[in-house]
Design a protein around this motif. Structure first.
Motif, mmCIF file in Angstrom:
data_model
loop_
_atom_site.group_PDB
_atom_site.id
_atom_site.type_symbol
_atom_site.label_atom_id
_atom_site.label_comp_id
_atom_site.label_asym_id
_atom_site.label_seq_id
_atom_site.Cartn_x
_atom_site.Cartn_y
_atom_site.Cartn_z
ATOM 1 N N VAL A 314 48.501 34.861 45.431
ATOM 2 C CA VAL A 314 47.309 34.217 44.421
ATOM 3 C C VAL A 314 45.949 34.539 44.663
ATOM 4 C CG1 VAL A 314 46.458 32.302 43.394
ATOM 5 C CG2 VAL A 314 49.036 32.308 43.486
ATOM 6 N N VAL A 315 45.469 34.128 46.068
ATOM 7 C CA VAL A 315 44.257 34.547 46.358
ATOM 8 C C VAL A 315 43.839 35.925 46.369
ATOM 9 C CG1 VAL A 315 42.701 34.600 48.654
ATOM 10 C CG2 VAL A 315 44.041 32.540 48.060
ATOM 11 N N THR A 316 44.944 36.843 47.000
ATOM 12 C CA THR A 316 44.767 38.428 46.780
ATOM 13 C C THR A 316 44.479 38.786 45.227
ATOM 14 O OG1 THR A 316 46.145 38.777 48.687
ATOM 15 C CG2 THR A 316 45.838 40.736 47.570
ATOM 16 N N PHE A 317 45.414 38.398 44.605
ATOM 17 C CA PHE A 317 45.062 38.835 43.302
ATOM 18 C C PHE A 317 43.565 38.345 42.575
ATOM 19 C CE2 PHE A 317 45.447 37.627 38.628
ATOM 20 C CZ PHE A 317 45.709 39.200 38.072
ATOM 21 N N PHE A 318 43.160 37.165 42.865
ATOM 22 C CA PHE A 318 41.906 36.703 42.321
ATOM 23 C C PHE A 318 40.764 37.287 42.787
ATOM 24 C CE2 PHE A 318 43.775 32.461 40.861
ATOM 25 C CZ PHE A 318 44.259 32.922 39.522
ATOM 26 N N ASN A 319 40.844 37.602 44.386
ATOM 27 C CA ASN A 319 39.819 38.422 45.150
ATOM 28 C C ASN A 319 39.596 39.776 44.492
ATOM 29 O OD1 ASN A 319 38.782 36.715 46.953
ATOM 30 N ND2 ASN A 319 40.336 37.070 48.522
ATOM 31 N N ALA A 320 40.915 40.621 44.017
ATOM 32 C CA ALA A 320 40.902 41.799 43.373
ATOM 33 C C ALA A 320 40.080 41.572 42.159
ATOM 34 C CB ALA A 320 42.151 42.323 43.380
ATOM 35 N N GLN A 321 40.407 40.823 41.316
ATOM 36 C CA GLN A 321 39.651 40.493 40.241
ATOM 37 C C GLN A 321 38.201 40.414 40.226
ATOM 38 O OE1 GLN A 321 41.106 41.092 37.212
ATOM 39 N NE2 GLN A 321 43.078 41.683 38.938
ATOM 40 N N LEU A 322 37.807 39.583 41.171
ATOM 41 C CA LEU A 322 36.520 39.565 41.527
ATOM 42 C C LEU A 322 35.753 40.668 41.884
ATOM 43 C CD1 LEU A 322 36.099 36.089 43.658
ATOM 44 C CD2 LEU A 322 35.296 36.630 41.460
ATOM 45 N N ALA A 323 36.573 41.594 42.987
ATOM 46 C CA ALA A 323 35.932 43.020 43.225
ATOM 47 C C ALA A 323 35.762 43.775 42.006
ATOM 48 C CB ALA A 323 36.942 43.345 44.431
ATOM 49 N N LEU A 324 36.693 43.896 41.111
ATOM 50 C CA LEU A 324 36.723 44.872 39.872
ATOM 51 C C LEU A 324 35.492 44.302 38.934
ATOM 52 C CD1 LEU A 324 38.146 47.015 38.564
ATOM 53 C CD2 LEU A 324 39.562 45.066 37.211
ATOM 54 N N SER A 325 35.335 43.229 39.013
ATOM 55 C CA SER A 325 34.203 42.464 38.219
ATOM 56 C C SER A 325 32.950 42.866 38.788
ATOM 57 C CB SER A 325 34.303 41.037 38.211
ATOM 58 O OG SER A 325 33.403 40.469 37.376
ATOM 59 N N PHE A 326 32.852 42.930 39.918
ATOM 60 C CA PHE A 326 31.532 43.253 40.556
ATOM 61 C C PHE A 326 31.278 44.743 40.364
ATOM 62 C CE2 PHE A 326 29.302 45.045 44.462
ATOM 63 C CZ PHE A 326 28.351 44.157 44.428
ATOM 64 N N SER A 327 32.260 45.530 40.697
ATOM 65 C CA SER A 327 32.318 46.850 40.383
ATOM 66 C C SER A 327 31.892 47.442 39.011
ATOM 67 C CB SER A 327 33.844 47.632 40.727
ATOM 68 O OG SER A 327 34.041 47.467 42.091
ATOM 69 N N GLN A 328 32.495 46.556 38.083
ATOM 70 C CA GLN A 328 32.037 46.900 36.748
ATOM 71 C C GLN A 328 30.619 46.406 36.533
ATOM 72 O OE1 GLN A 328 35.239 44.765 34.766
ATOM 73 N NE2 GLN A 328 36.470 46.609 34.575
ATOM 74 N N ASP A 329 30.082 45.472 37.014
ATOM 75 C CA ASP A 329 28.697 44.979 36.881
ATOM 76 C C ASP A 329 27.750 45.826 37.425
ATOM 77 O OD1 ASP A 329 29.615 42.796 35.882
ATOM 78 O OD2 ASP A 329 29.350 41.192 37.579
ATOM 79 N N GLN A 330 28.263 46.644 38.479
ATOM 80 C CA GLN A 330 27.356 47.619 39.001
ATOM 81 C C GLN A 330 27.696 49.218 38.515
ATOM 82 O OE1 GLN A 330 25.383 46.934 41.550
ATOM 83 N NE2 GLN A 330 26.156 44.833 41.131
ATOM 84 N N ASN A 331 28.349 49.008 37.188
ATOM 85 C CA ASN A 331 28.637 50.098 36.359
ATOM 86 C C ASN A 331 29.445 51.211 36.888
ATOM 87 O OD1 ASN A 331 26.951 49.341 34.128
ATOM 88 N ND2 ASN A 331 25.028 49.956 35.442
ATOM 89 N N VAL A 332 30.375 50.769 37.892
ATOM 90 C CA VAL A 332 31.242 51.649 38.420
ATOM 91 C C VAL A 332 32.729 51.315 37.683
ATOM 92 C CG1 VAL A 332 32.918 52.131 40.432
ATOM 93 C CG2 VAL A 332 30.233 51.682 40.589
ATOM 94 N N GLN A 333 33.066 52.177 37.015
ATOM 95 C CA GLN A 333 34.558 51.690 36.063
ATOM 96 C C GLN A 333 35.790 52.254 36.794
ATOM 97 O OE1 GLN A 333 34.385 50.074 33.271
ATOM 98 N NE2 GLN A 333 32.092 50.033 33.537
ATOM 99 N N PHE A 334 36.634 51.056 36.782
ATOM 100 C CA PHE A 334 38.120 51.331 37.293
ATOM 101 C C PHE A 334 39.146 51.175 36.276
ATOM 102 C CE2 PHE A 334 36.894 52.352 41.682
ATOM 103 C CZ PHE A 334 35.866 51.927 42.024
ATOM 104 N N PRO A 335 40.096 51.884 36.248
ATOM 105 C CA PRO A 335 41.115 51.494 35.068
ATOM 106 C C PRO A 335 41.951 50.153 35.742
ATOM 107 C CG PRO A 335 41.542 53.439 36.135
ATOM 108 C CD PRO A 335 40.338 53.243 36.463
ATOM 109 N N PHE A 336 42.404 49.400 34.583
ATOM 110 C CA PHE A 336 43.266 48.404 35.208
ATOM 111 C C PHE A 336 44.646 48.936 35.377
ATOM 112 C CE2 PHE A 336 44.455 44.149 35.873
ATOM 113 C CZ PHE A 336 45.671 43.791 35.427
ATOM 114 N N ALA A 337 45.205 48.958 36.459
ATOM 115 C CA ALA A 337 46.429 49.313 36.914
ATOM 116 C C ALA A 337 47.574 48.470 36.998
ATOM 117 C CB ALA A 337 46.368 50.277 38.167
ATOM 118 N N HIS A 338 48.515 48.973 36.547
ATOM 119 C CA HIS A 338 49.922 47.881 36.833
ATOM 120 C C HIS A 338 50.488 48.125 38.381
ATOM 121 C CE1 HIS A 338 50.950 46.274 32.786
ATOM 122 N NE2 HIS A 338 50.342 47.464 32.393
#
Length: 338
Positions: A314-338
């Motif tokens: 659970v912690v790993t998943f939420f940390n990944a979402q925070l990192a992804l959000s931060f990257s998007q805030d910095q205008n770095v786009q990553f596709p959401f992957a399965h």
């Protein structure tokens, strides 16, 4: 971080009951909030904020399972793991589950998203700058998935995790009447019948339900209990009507936020029919369907040195979402992957 139980912990019943019997957790410094609902009833929320909580600290709202509470080891374990990872957390008790009887004749049920939505939206207003995440366990997971499907792109969370969700309630109610699963049904129904019995002290339940107090003891399976009480007090036509409308599997294609579903194939509360396939879910859902894990178990390590994989995942998943959000805030786009 794939889950792999040791040989001694593979049994689904050991996975299901081990933490309840043996997990030892330090006492947590909890702040209790009585939250008044729009219909005049109340719920109790237990907050566990990190030491240096600020207006931007990410917050995780937890929803327990049937007859669960803050006393459930999986709740305290998750809150402790989240705290160490820098997340503040809050457990929203469903009506009547904190140890204080709720005021209304009705209680909570698997599809009741209204109370949760009221509480979540209030937390969002208090902390508009904070990322908000949700975790649901068992009944709480079914409710959470239904809520996410109902709210679609307006979901109040940034991401969510659903663990051991009974996504087809009628199938699960049937399973709980069979074999060793009846052991779990008996434990859960004992608590539910006691709670219903107490309602007769404050409300004219015989008039509301057409059920005599002494007949509560006859409600020996979920179909009988939900027909006599849950469905009737919540204006469903029958237990089947309640199960059909409240099951979350039908909502999975409508979920629009990153959602992790964790489920074990050997869950003793349900059958393989409950488990969704990729075609059943939206493209924002990650399915982690594991061979072992029981019901809200997922304990690795050994019998004498257990490791609670679920908390780490659970912690790993939420940390990944925070990192992804931060990257998007910095205008770095990553596709959401399965």
């Amino acid at each position: 971080m794939k889950f792999q139980p040791s040989f001694g912990l593979k049994n689904r019943h050991i996975q299901t009951v081990y933490a309840s019997l043996f997990r030892k957790l330090p006492k947590l410094d909890i702040t209790t909030e009585t939250f008044t609902l729009s219909d005049g009833d109340f719920i109790e929320a237990y907050w566990y904020k990190i030491t240096n909580h600020t207006n931007t600290t990410p917050i995780v709202i937890l929803f327990h399972g049937l007859a669960g509470s803050f006393e459930s080891p999986y709740i305290q374990g998750a809150m402790q793991a989240l705290d160490k990872a820098g997340f503040s957390s809050v457990l929203m008790h469903f009506r009547g589950c904190s140890g204080r009887d709720n005021l209304k004749a009705r209680s909570y049920h698997s599809g009741d998203t209204g109370d949760a939505l009221e509480f979540i939206n209030t937390v969002k207003k208090r902390y508009p700058q904070a990322k908000l995440f949700g975790i649901g366990y068992s009944l709480g997971a079914n409710m959470l998935l239904k809520l996410l499907g109902e709210t679609k792109e307006n979901a109040p969370f940034d991401a969510a995790v659903a663990i051991s969700a009974p996504m087809l309630l009628d199938v699960c109610a049937n399973k709980m009447k069979q074999g060793f699963s009846k052991f779990y049904q008996n434990i859960l129904l004992k608590d539910l019948r006691l709670a219903l019995d107490k309602k007769y002290d404050k409300h004219d339940m015989q008039k509301l339900l057409g059920l005599k107090r002494e007949d509560i003891k006859k409600l020996q399976d979920f179909w009988l209990f939900d027909a006599a009480y849950t469905a009737k007090i919540n204006s469903f036509a029958s237990a089947q009507d309640y199960y059909t409308k409240s099951s979350s599997k039908q909502y999975l294609k409508k979920i629009k936020i990153p959602t992790l579903i964790i489920h074990a194939k050997d869950d003793p509360f349900m059958t393989q029919e409950v488990i969704p396939k990729q075609k059943d879910v939206s493209n924002t859902i990650i399915l982690e369907i594991l061979e072992h894990g029981g019901h809200v178990g997922f304990i690795s390590g050994s019998l004498f040195k257990p490791k609670y994989w679920l908390d780490k995942r659970v912690v790993t998943f939420f940390n990944a979402q925070l990192a992804l959000s931060f990257s998007q805030d910095q205008n770095v786009q990553f596709p959401f992957a399965h």
